[in-house]
Design a protein around this motif. Structure first.
Motif, mmCIF file in Angstrom:
data_model
loop_
_atom_site.group_PDB
_atom_site.id
_atom_site.type_symbol
_atom_site.label_atom_id
_atom_site.label_comp_id
_atom_site.label_asym_id
_atom_site.label_seq_id
_atom_site.Cartn_x
_atom_site.Cartn_y
_atom_site.Cartn_z
ATOM 1 N N UNK A 263 5.510 27.522 48.118
ATOM 2 C CA UNK A 263 5.221 27.889 46.863
ATOM 3 C C UNK A 263 5.534 27.177 45.426
ATOM 4 N N UNK A 264 5.446 28.195 44.573
ATOM 5 C CA UNK A 264 5.070 27.686 43.052
ATOM 6 C C UNK A 264 6.219 26.739 42.968
ATOM 7 N N UNK A 265 7.464 27.205 43.771
ATOM 8 C CA UNK A 265 8.470 26.324 43.287
ATOM 9 C C UNK A 265 9.344 26.449 44.669
ATOM 10 N N UNK A 266 9.499 25.639 45.034
ATOM 11 C CA UNK A 266 10.805 25.407 46.370
ATOM 12 C C UNK A 266 11.936 25.666 45.869
ATOM 13 N N UNK A 267 12.555 24.441 45.357
ATOM 14 C CA UNK A 267 14.171 24.607 44.455
ATOM 15 C C UNK A 267 14.021 23.791 43.165
ATOM 16 N N UNK A 268 15.044 23.832 42.432
ATOM 17 C CA UNK A 268 15.479 23.894 40.982
ATOM 18 C C UNK A 268 16.598 23.507 41.524
ATOM 19 N N UNK A 269 17.619 22.660 40.327
ATOM 20 C CA UNK A 269 19.359 21.519 40.470
ATOM 21 C C UNK A 269 18.676 21.957 38.807
ATOM 22 N N UNK A 270 20.286 21.920 38.380
ATOM 23 C CA UNK A 270 20.977 21.537 37.107
ATOM 24 C C UNK A 270 22.324 20.484 37.618
ATOM 25 N N UNK A 271 22.519 19.543 37.098
ATOM 26 C CA UNK A 271 23.652 19.010 37.384
ATOM 27 C C UNK A 271 24.174 18.374 36.175
ATOM 28 N N UNK A 272 25.362 18.741 36.486
ATOM 29 C CA UNK A 272 25.996 18.112 35.073
ATOM 30 C C UNK A 272 27.567 16.558 35.377
ATOM 31 N N UNK A 273 27.156 15.860 35.010
ATOM 32 C CA UNK A 273 27.789 14.480 34.867
ATOM 33 C C UNK A 273 29.054 14.132 34.045
ATOM 34 N N UNK A 274 30.313 13.907 33.887
ATOM 35 C CA UNK A 274 31.258 13.800 33.098
ATOM 36 C C UNK A 274 32.695 13.245 33.302
ATOM 37 N N UNK A 275 32.375 11.036 32.826
ATOM 38 C CA UNK A 275 32.889 10.592 34.069
ATOM 39 C C UNK A 275 34.136 9.977 32.731
ATOM 40 N N UNK A 276 34.720 10.287 30.932
ATOM 41 C CA UNK A 276 34.746 9.821 30.142
ATOM 42 C C UNK A 276 36.253 9.849 30.450
ATOM 43 N N UNK A 277 36.975 10.994 31.131
ATOM 44 C CA UNK A 277 38.038 10.798 30.994
ATOM 45 C C UNK A 277 38.952 9.403 31.885
ATOM 46 N N UNK A 278 38.626 9.196 32.754
ATOM 47 C CA UNK A 278 39.265 8.323 33.650
ATOM 48 C C UNK A 278 41.144 8.206 33.924
ATOM 49 N N UNK A 279 41.865 9.633 33.530
ATOM 50 C CA UNK A 279 43.278 9.601 33.307
ATOM 51 C C UNK A 279 43.842 8.786 32.370
ATOM 52 N N UNK A 280 42.626 8.238 31.413
ATOM 53 C CA UNK A 280 43.751 7.042 30.639
ATOM 54 C C UNK A 280 43.348 8.084 28.745
ATOM 55 N N UNK A 281 43.094 9.470 29.405
ATOM 56 C CA UNK A 281 43.103 9.648 27.684
ATOM 57 C C UNK A 281 45.220 10.682 26.856
ATOM 58 N N UNK A 282 45.010 10.421 26.269
ATOM 59 C CA UNK A 282 46.523 11.082 25.992
ATOM 60 C C UNK A 282 46.649 12.188 26.502
ATOM 61 N N UNK A 283 46.149 12.916 26.881
ATOM 62 C CA UNK A 283 47.324 14.025 27.149
ATOM 63 C C UNK A 283 46.577 14.280 29.123
ATOM 64 N N UNK A 284 45.880 13.071 29.455
ATOM 65 C CA UNK A 284 46.431 13.112 31.025
ATOM 66 C C UNK A 284 47.917 12.473 30.653
ATOM 67 N N UNK A 285 47.684 13.741 32.566
ATOM 68 C CA UNK A 285 49.187 13.313 32.962
ATOM 69 C C UNK A 285 49.580 11.496 33.096
ATOM 70 N N UNK A 286 51.096 10.993 32.710
ATOM 71 C CA UNK A 286 51.524 9.643 32.960
ATOM 72 C C UNK A 286 50.844 9.861 34.852
ATOM 73 N N UNK A 287 51.171 8.529 35.691
ATOM 74 C CA UNK A 287 51.044 8.907 37.349
ATOM 75 C C UNK A 287 51.603 7.534 37.658
ATOM 76 N N UNK A 288 51.458 6.551 36.384
ATOM 77 C CA UNK A 288 51.910 4.445 37.021
ATOM 78 C C UNK A 288 51.148 4.051 36.734
ATOM 79 N N UNK A 289 49.222 4.042 36.042
ATOM 80 C CA UNK A 289 48.436 3.190 35.847
ATOM 81 C C UNK A 289 48.055 3.953 34.323
ATOM 82 N N UNK A 290 47.259 3.480 33.578
ATOM 83 C CA UNK A 290 46.586 3.008 32.673
ATOM 84 C C UNK A 290 45.143 4.283 32.879
#
Length: 433
Positions: free
Chosen positions: A258-285
């Protein structure tokens, strides 16, 4: 100039065969300014019913994603050399008999050899080079019969770099090797002397969810990988972070023409890391993705990133970018949009991948002063936002008499890496049809 040679035997196509075996070896020789030899794969495997035992080095992708076009799975992306290991697995989904075909599972358990790694001891202010190992396991479930048009997937994977704890902790460490392995396997915390409530080794992994829909002319796969390291995910502290993917597979051309067999779109996000003010506290920064307090090179093998290639160490970055002196991965706060596709045009197979990324360094070099993960903004310089565009295109055409030719091109343009481009011209020959 590179020469790649491959030889192998795979399992028989008959699924009714209870016992079977396979093996593979692939090597590469590079001739140039820095000539070298690389062993890409070398393994043997046995299949006994639904179980497989495999030993050696092999390419590996761990996590729920599109295995051919993905930007890279969080835990093991397949961009690095395989880690030598012994693995017991159920490779294909096995339908549990008491549920009919409604519920199926697969998973693995493996032990790998990471070689000698550098570890730092902050209390004694020294570093050691010690033999280290890799523990890896996964379990995934599929809900929905193969004949259904809608199926759901879910599961987890867990990786731990560990080993030589007695030499690292000295007299304060009381566990025997088999007891240490149990702590590694379960993630249980250990306390003794100055060792207070610590997990043994460097733990990380992902909890994955997916939906698959079979349409008349298309198969749709929607997936999400949720990351964990220190433990923030259990409190939803870093729930913003993840890899999201949508894969569309063309079913109208079953022969792959076929002219196209597969198409993919991805979005990666790693900025939070449980370090933003709105992140719940759990014993680590916060969770400093891929970096580790003991293992100097973090989540890497032979110095190269094992997981998503968007998280980068200082080796390839432009000079002058601010970095923390004790961080190996100096850019782990990332947003990235990734597109990929493959198909055939006039008997020429093509595959492309393009990525746009926005890179923010780490919490130690961030200029977001409201972040709880960075108590001293600007102490090591401000990374800012470094934009990057990366592209890859591969063309292959099969000729007569088992000969083939190909063309591969790639380029990086942006503020994170030096602008560069490369081109490969390929010639290949197969001894078998």
């Amino acid at each position: 100039l590179s020469l790649i040679a491959f030889a192998g035997k795979d399992y028989s196509a008959s699924k009714s065969q209870f016992f079977d075996w396979g093996a593979s070896i692939e090597g590469r020789g590079n001739l140039g300014q820095e000539s070298n030899l690389q062993l890409i794969e070398a393994y043997g495997k046995l299949r006994m019913g639904i179980f497989e035992v495999k030993a050696g080095r092999s390419r590996k992708i761990t996590g729920l994603c599109d295995s051919t076009l993905s930007s890279g799975s969080w835990s093991v992306s397949g961009n690095n050399l395989g880690i030598p290991e012994v693995e017991l697995s159920v490779q294909n989904f096995y339908a549990l008999p008491w549920f009919g075909e409604l519920l199926a599972i697969k998973g693995n358990l493996s032990h790998g050899w990471m070689g000698d790694l550098q570890l730092v001891r902050y209390i004694l202010e020294d570093t050691l080079t010690l033999p280290s190992y890799l523990h890896q396991k996964s379990l995934y479930a599929r809900i929905g019969k193969p004949s259904w048009k809608f199926r759901m997937y879910g599961g987890f994977n867990h990786q731990v770099v560990w080993g030589s704890e007695q030499k690292y902790y000295l007299d304060d460490y009381k566990l025997k090797p088999w007891e240490t392995y149990f702590y590694v396997l379960t993630g249980k915390r250990y306390s003794s002397g100055y060792i207070q409530d610590e997990r043994q080794g460097n733990h990380l992994g992902s909890i994955d969810l997916g939906i698959e829909i079979d349409l008349e002319k298309m198969k749709v796969l929607l997936y999400r990988q949720n990351f964990y390291e220190v433990g923030g995910l259990a409190h939803l502290a870093n729930i913003q972070d993840g890899l999201n993917g949508l894969s569309l597979e063309n079913r109208s051309g079953e022969d792959g023409s076929g002219l196209w067999r597969k198409f993919l779109i991805e979005f990666l996000y790693t900025k939070n890391q449980a370090g933003m003010p709105e992140s719940p506290e759990y014993g680590s920064d916060y969770e400093p993705y891929y970096n580790h307090g003991q293992y100097i090179t973090g989540w890497s093998y032979k110095g190269e990133n094992i997981g998503t290639p968007f998280i980068s160490d200082r080796t390839y970055l432009r000079e002058g970018l601010p970095t923390h002196p004790k961080e190996y991965f100096v850019n782990n706060r990332v947003m990235a949009l990734h597109l990929g596709g493959e198909g055939m045009i006039r008997n020429i197979d093509y595959q492309f991948r393009t990525s746009w990324s926005w890179n923010y360094g780490t919490y130690n070099t961030t200029d977001e002063e409201q972040s709880t993960g960075n108590p001293e903004p600007g102490l090591y310089g401000l990374f800012g936002v470094r934009k990057q565009f990366s592209a890859y295109l591969e063309l292959n055409k099969q000729l007569k008499n088992n000969f083939g030719i190909g063309l591969v091109g790639a380029a990086d343009i942006g503020d994170l890496y030096y602008n560069s481009a490369g081109l490969f011209i390929k010639f290949n020959y197969s001894f078998l049809n």
